[in-house]
Motif scaffolding. Structure first.
Motif, PDB file in Angstrom:
ATOM      1  N   TYR A  58      17.018 -66.882 -10.247  1.00 30.28           N
ATOM      2  CA  TYR A  58      16.888 -68.452  -9.555  1.00 30.28           C
ATOM      3  C   TYR A  58      15.958 -69.549 -10.499  1.00 30.28           C
ATOM      4  O   TYR A  58      16.308 -70.498 -10.677  1.00 30.28           O
ATOM      5  N   LEU A 111      14.640 -63.707  -1.667  1.00 32.41           N
ATOM      6  CA  LEU A 111      15.432 -62.947  -2.679  1.00 32.41           C
ATOM      7  C   LEU A 111      14.660 -61.850  -3.272  1.00 32.41           C
ATOM      8  O   LEU A 111      13.220 -61.832  -3.055  1.00 32.41           O
ATOM      9  N   ASP A 112      15.182 -60.635  -3.736  1.00 30.09           N
ATOM     10  CA  ASP A 112      14.439 -59.757  -4.530  1.00 30.09           C
ATOM     11  C   ASP A 112      14.096 -60.350  -5.674  1.00 30.09           C
ATOM     12  O   ASP A 112      14.468 -61.422  -6.051  1.00 30.09           O
ATOM     13  N   SER A 160      16.516 -61.198  -8.370  1.00 28.70           N
ATOM     14  CA  SER A 160      17.415 -62.582  -8.249  1.00 28.70           C
ATOM     15  C   SER A 160      16.544 -63.756  -8.106  1.00 28.70           C
ATOM     16  O   SER A 160      16.932 -64.969  -8.438  1.00 28.70           O
ATOM     17  N   GLY A 161      15.130 -63.644  -7.687  1.00 26.71           N
ATOM     18  CA  GLY A 161      14.282 -64.735  -7.754  1.00 26.71           C
ATOM     19  C   GLY A 161      13.937 -65.255  -8.985  1.00 26.71           C
ATOM     20  O   GLY A 161      14.021 -66.403  -9.128  1.00 26.71           O
ATOM     21  N   ASN A 172      13.192 -70.538  -2.178  1.00 25.09           N
ATOM     22  CA  ASN A 172      14.385 -69.740  -2.327  1.00 25.09           C
ATOM     23  C   ASN A 172      14.356 -68.318  -2.883  1.00 25.09           C
ATOM     24  O   ASN A 172      14.732 -67.468  -2.327  1.00 25.09           O
TER      25      ASN A 172
END
Ligand code: CO8
Length: 259
Positions: free
Chosen positions: A227, A219-220, A223-224, A215
């Motif tokens: 996460y 994402l950038d 955001s990663g 995931n």
């Protein structure tokens, strides 16, 4: 489960998916794709299966999508077959257990794309990789234009796709497409050894590592990382985390329960 074009076997926590159309070098037609879809859905929901090894029978891993079938399709049917294949690759990529590609021979076009949907790629010294679609007037359509640059970088992906060049297992390793190259006769044993290595680790941690990496790649960075914090927390509240850390402190082997 019985299939016409693939074999699905289970042994000691490992599911073996073997593409079994050796006369057509295991080319992917719509029937093979649909069988792979059923096999991986079953694997995903079967708790006793902890890891998966995908390989091919005969001298190929998979020599691509079935050119004989594709040659008879119109634009709409071609699009449908692309989307069907893309969905199978997404399923393989995202099932909740690690998938090892044991690449025994040609991994071309859709075959290279299927290998790239797996978590890691082990290759026999005899394996050959490539995205030769431009020779046929098409481009990779099972995610190759997206997964190849993510694995080997944009320049190398363009080099391989524009040239249609086939590369050796060793070259594939040098560019990061393959993680390990081994003699042909050791391929399955090496893949199984890695599967057992994974199965000895904390199951929740392995699952969360896969989810966080997969995931996060979409994402950038910020955001990663956010996460990752969520996935990390799921491991931190697991009883396997308590056991893993306690075992370290007590200088003994951890006994993980997958909870
Ligand atoms: N599809 C169908 N049949 C195939 C394929 C294939 N991809 N590859 C090989 N075969 C068949 C051959 O036709 C031959 O059949 P037969 O014995 O009946 O004539 C048999 O397998 C053995 O092949 P060869 O005689 O060609 O064996 P060689 O050792 O001489 O060559 C190669 C091996 C180099 C692998 C050669 O077969 C080859 O170049 N194959 C095609 C490779 C290729 O171009 N792959 C990419 C296909 S396109 C693709 O994958 C797009 C993915 C997205 C699709 C989107 C859906 C619409």
């Amino acid at each position: 489960m019985e299939f016409k074009n693939i074999l699905l076997e289970e042994k000691e926590g490992i599911a073996y998916v073997t593409l079994n159309r050796p006369k057509a070098l295991n080319a992917l037609n719509t029937e093979v794709l649909s069988e792979l879809d059923s096999a991986f859905r079953y694997i995903d929901k079967t708790e006793d299966i902890r890891t998966v090894i995908v390989t091919g029978s005969g001298r190929a891993f998979i020599a691509g999508a079935d050119i004989a079938q594709m040659s008879a399709l119109d634009g709409t049917e071609g699009r449908d077959m692309t989307i069907q294949g893309q969905k199978v690759m997404e399923l393989i990529e995202n099932i909740n257990k690690p998938v090892i590609a044991a690449v025994n021979g040609f991994a071309l076009g859709g075959g290279c794309e299927l290998a790239m949907a797996c978590d890691v790629r082990f290759a026999s010294e005899k394996a050959k990789f490539g995205q030769p679609e431009v020779n046929l007037g098409i481009i990779p359509g099972y995610g190759g234009t997206q997964r190849l640059p993510r694995l080997v970088g944009k320049g190398m992906a363009k080099y391989l796709i524009y040239s249609a060049e086939l590369i050796s297992a060793q070259e594939a390793k040098e560019i990061g497409l393959v993680q390990k190259v081994v003699p042909a006769e050791e391929l399955m044993a090496e893949a199984e050894k890695f599967a057992r290595t994974i199965m000895a680790k904390a199951p929740v941690a392995i699952k969360m590592a896969k989810v966080a990496i997969n995931n996060g790649m979409n994402l950038d960075l910020n955001s990663g990382v956010a996460y990752e914090a969520e996935a990390y927390t799921s491991t931190f509240v697991s009883s396997d985390r308590v056991e893993g850390m306690r075992a370290f402190v007590e200088k003994r082997e951890a006994q993980f329960k997958g909870k």
